[in-house]
Design a protein around this motif. Structure first.
Motif, PDB file in Angstrom:
ATOM      1  N   ILE A  47       0.837  -1.193   0.000  1.00 27.35           N
ATOM      2  CA  ILE A  47       0.000   0.000   0.000  1.00 27.35           C
ATOM      3  C   ILE A  47       0.876   1.249   0.000  1.00 27.35           C
ATOM      4  O   ILE A  47       2.020   1.209   0.447  1.00 27.35           O
ATOM      5  CB  ILE A  47      -0.947  -0.009   1.227  1.00 27.35           C
ATOM      6  CG1 ILE A  47      -2.093   0.989   1.054  1.00 27.35           C
ATOM      7  CG2 ILE A  47      -0.174   0.214   2.517  1.00 27.35           C
ATOM      8  CD1 ILE A  47      -3.257   0.738   2.011  1.00 27.35           C
ATOM      9  N   GLU A  54      -4.585   7.622   1.135  1.00 26.89           N
ATOM     10  CA  GLU A  54      -4.230   6.394   0.436  1.00 26.89           C
ATOM     11  C   GLU A  54      -4.128   6.687  -1.059  1.00 26.89           C
ATOM     12  O   GLU A  54      -5.040   7.270  -1.665  1.00 26.89           O
ATOM     13  CB  GLU A  54      -5.282   5.323   0.694  1.00 26.89           C
ATOM     14  CG  GLU A  54      -4.962   3.985   0.060  1.00 26.89           C
ATOM     15  CD  GLU A  54      -6.084   2.985   0.273  1.00 26.89           C
ATOM     16  OE1 GLU A  54      -6.415   2.689   1.450  1.00 26.89           O
ATOM     17  OE2 GLU A  54      -6.639   2.487  -0.739  1.00 26.89           O
ATOM     18  N   LYS A  57      -3.210   0.651  -3.741  1.00 25.10           N
ATOM     19  CA  LYS A  57      -3.218  -0.602  -2.994  1.00 25.10           C
ATOM     20  C   LYS A  57      -2.670  -1.705  -3.860  1.00 25.10           C
ATOM     21  O   LYS A  57      -2.980  -1.776  -5.045  1.00 25.10           O
ATOM     22  CB  LYS A  57      -4.651  -0.963  -2.585  1.00 25.10           C
ATOM     23  CG  LYS A  57      -5.048  -0.584  -1.195  1.00 25.10           C
ATOM     24  CD  LYS A  57      -6.424  -1.141  -0.870  1.00 25.10           C
ATOM     25  CE  LYS A  57      -6.770  -0.848   0.575  1.00 25.10           C
ATOM     26  NZ  LYS A  57      -8.106  -1.323   0.934  1.00 25.10           N
ATOM     27  N   SER A  65      -4.198  -3.208   7.506  1.00 26.95           N
ATOM     28  CA  SER A  65      -4.608  -1.843   7.203  1.00 26.95           C
ATOM     29  C   SER A  65      -3.447  -0.918   7.520  1.00 26.95           C
ATOM     30  O   SER A  65      -2.512  -1.293   8.228  1.00 26.95           O
ATOM     31  CB  SER A  65      -5.838  -1.439   8.019  1.00 26.95           C
ATOM     32  OG  SER A  65      -5.513  -1.421   9.402  1.00 26.95           O
TER      33      SER A  65
END
Lengths: 114, 114
Positions: A47, A54, A57, A65
């Motif tokens: 990630i 974010e 991914k 996470s």
């Protein structure tokens, strides 16, 4: 010394537990990447965060996470741990995104799940 | 998707021998290419990079040229030393979706004997 710090260096825990890995990027770098290095899968991107959000991914499990905080450090949370999660977890940082740039890696956190 | 293929190891050489580690890639667009090195018990260090076709990256006596026509980025060194013993990773910067995540080859372990 790349300027990227990761803690802890080693972590030993049991199946089913939850752990948090911490990364501090180089001063001024806005992007943080997490990678997993295992014997069978090699080095895989998990990630990316850019300035708190974010960005991308990769092969990250739903049990995992991450987040990036206002001071730009990042944490990777691994829960319901399984034996197969044992690996070396690297954090890397770079100055800018989306422009291509060099990533600088931390020393890694070695996770052992027993 | 984008991928990197590098020669299988391990590679064992005598000191002062010539080194070549082959790396080829598959990518859409024009990725940046990198060689990273991992010394025993340490994290990844950037060895060299090239950002466009025909660029030559060099560092510490190592060289690699970005060859678009053969989609290759082979690592070479004219005279290896015992201190070059490490695992070498070829990687490309995969800028799909606005992220510069790295896609790595499986790594080639080099052992240099005195």
């Amino acid at each position: 010394d790349s300027g990227v710090t990761q803690t802890p260096k080693h972590l030993i825990t049991a199946t089913g537990q939850r752990v948090t890995l911490r990364c501090s990027p180089r001063s001024g770098d806005l992007s943080v990447y997490w990678y997993q290095q295992s014997l069978d899968q090699g080095l895989q991107f998990l990630i990316q965060y850019y300035n708190g959000e974010e960005r991308a991914k990769g092969n990250i499990l739903e049990r995992f996470s991450a987040q990036q905080f206002p001071d730009l450090h990042s944490e990777l949370n691994l829960s319901s741990l399984e034996l197969g999660d044992s690996a070396l977890y690297f954090c890397a940082s770079s100055a800018a995104s989306p422009a291509a740039d060099t990533q600088y890696f931390g020393p890694g956190t070695r996770l052992t799940v027993l | 998707g984008n991928s990197v293929t590098q020669m299988e190891g391990p590679v064992t050489l005598s000191e002062e021998a010539f080194l070549t580690i082959n790396c080829t890639y598959t990518a859409t667009g024009y990725p940046s290419l990198f060689w990273y090195v991992q010394y025993p018990g340490e994290g990844l260090q950037l060895l060299l990079k090239a950002t466009k076709a025909d660029d030559k990256g060099s560092n510490k006596g190592f060289e690699a040229t970005y060859r678009k026509e053969t989609t290759s980025f082979h690592l070479e060194k004219g005279s290896v030393q015992v201190s070059d013993s490490a695992v070498y990773f070829c990687a490309l910067s995969d800028a799909q979706g606005g992220s510069e995540k790295l896609v790595f080859g499986k790594g080639t372990k080099l052992t240099v004997n005195p």
